[in-house]
Design a protein around this motif. Sequence first.
Motif, PDB file in Angstrom:
ATOM      1  N   HIS A  20      -8.548   4.035 -14.308  1.00 42.55           N
ATOM      2  CA  HIS A  20      -9.666   4.965 -14.508  1.00 42.55           C
ATOM      3  C   HIS A  20     -10.924   4.445 -13.821  1.00 42.55           C
ATOM      4  O   HIS A  20     -11.894   4.063 -14.466  1.00 42.55           O
ATOM      5  CB  HIS A  20      -9.898   5.190 -16.007  1.00 42.55           C
ATOM      6  CG  HIS A  20      -8.669   5.641 -16.724  1.00 42.55           C
ATOM      7  ND1 HIS A  20      -8.116   6.882 -16.536  1.00 42.55           N
ATOM      8  CD2 HIS A  20      -7.851   5.000 -17.586  1.00 42.55           C
ATOM      9  CE1 HIS A  20      -7.029   7.003 -17.270  1.00 42.55           C
ATOM     10  NE2 HIS A  20      -6.840   5.879 -17.913  1.00 42.55           N
ATOM     11  N   ALA A  25      -9.851   7.727  -8.600  1.00 39.65           N
ATOM     12  CA  ALA A  25     -10.139   9.157  -8.433  1.00 39.65           C
ATOM     13  C   ALA A  25     -10.064   9.544  -6.957  1.00 39.65           C
ATOM     14  O   ALA A  25      -9.537  10.610  -6.612  1.00 39.65           O
ATOM     15  CB  ALA A  25     -11.522   9.485  -9.005  1.00 39.65           C
ATOM     16  N   LYS A  28      -6.510   9.905  -5.751  1.00 35.20           N
ATOM     17  CA  LYS A  28      -5.900  11.175  -6.178  1.00 35.20           C
ATOM     18  C   LYS A  28      -6.205  12.295  -5.191  1.00 35.20           C
ATOM     19  O   LYS A  28      -5.484  13.284  -5.130  1.00 35.20           O
ATOM     20  CB  LYS A  28      -6.397  11.564  -7.572  1.00 35.20           C
ATOM     21  CG  LYS A  28      -5.872  10.652  -8.660  1.00 35.20           C
ATOM     22  CD  LYS A  28      -6.451  11.039 -10.015  1.00 35.20           C
ATOM     23  CE  LYS A  28      -5.956  10.091 -11.095  1.00 35.20           C
ATOM     24  NZ  LYS A  28      -6.512  10.419 -12.407  1.00 35.20           N
ATOM     25  N   ARG A 170      -1.798   8.536 -16.532  1.00 32.78           N
ATOM     26  CA  ARG A 170      -3.191   8.838 -16.131  1.00 32.78           C
ATOM     27  C   ARG A 170      -4.142   8.695 -17.262  1.00 32.78           C
ATOM     28  O   ARG A 170      -3.907   8.796 -18.385  1.00 32.78           O
ATOM     29  CB  ARG A 170      -3.277  10.263 -15.579  1.00 32.78           C
ATOM     30  CG  ARG A 170      -2.582  10.338 -14.262  1.00 32.78           C
ATOM     31  CD  ARG A 170      -2.769  11.676 -13.652  1.00 32.78           C
ATOM     32  NE  ARG A 170      -1.877  11.738 -12.511  1.00 32.78           N
ATOM     33  CZ  ARG A 170      -1.841  12.721 -11.680  1.00 32.78           C
ATOM     34  NH1 ARG A 170      -2.649  13.713 -11.794  1.00 32.78           N
ATOM     35  NH2 ARG A 170      -1.009  12.707 -10.684  1.00 32.78           N
TER      36      ARG A 170
END
Length: 170
Positions: A20, A25, A28, A170
Amino acid sequence: MKLTLQEQKEIKNDLHGLLHTPETALMKQCIQHGCVSTYDHVLSVVRLSFYLNRRLRLGAPSRELVRGAFLHDFYLYDWHENGYIGRLHGLHHPAIALKNASMRYPLTPTERNIIETHMWPLTLFHIPGCRAAVIVCIADKICSAYETVSYRIRPKHHPSNAFSHHPKSR
């Protein structure tokens, strides 16, 4: 390939602090093979590496194997865009991933070796030097081939995700 719930929890614990982040991010959003994101690709390599190590009793250190597999493509850009020299990406991205990962996380020698050598034999002089690096190198080739072939036989609007029947961490 099926991992137990306990094994999935073990992987998630090993990836604590990596899953995280702003860099994750970004992973992704970047495409790796076909329409598979870099994030989904590295998770597939993590799962397959863990599975091979555990089921074949290969004896690689699990935590380092998982973390190195997750960080092996930590180059943080989409190599398909902005005129990037696509064909040379395969030669250069392990060093870029290693530099990015070592700037953000303390890495063990095993994790460093996994990241730096995962493209062997393409990167001729960067040979896997430990059991974990060999496992990740092989798992990366298997996942990459699956993602590429799967994308070519599926319509582009259906995302291809290696081992997608497993819950994502996730």
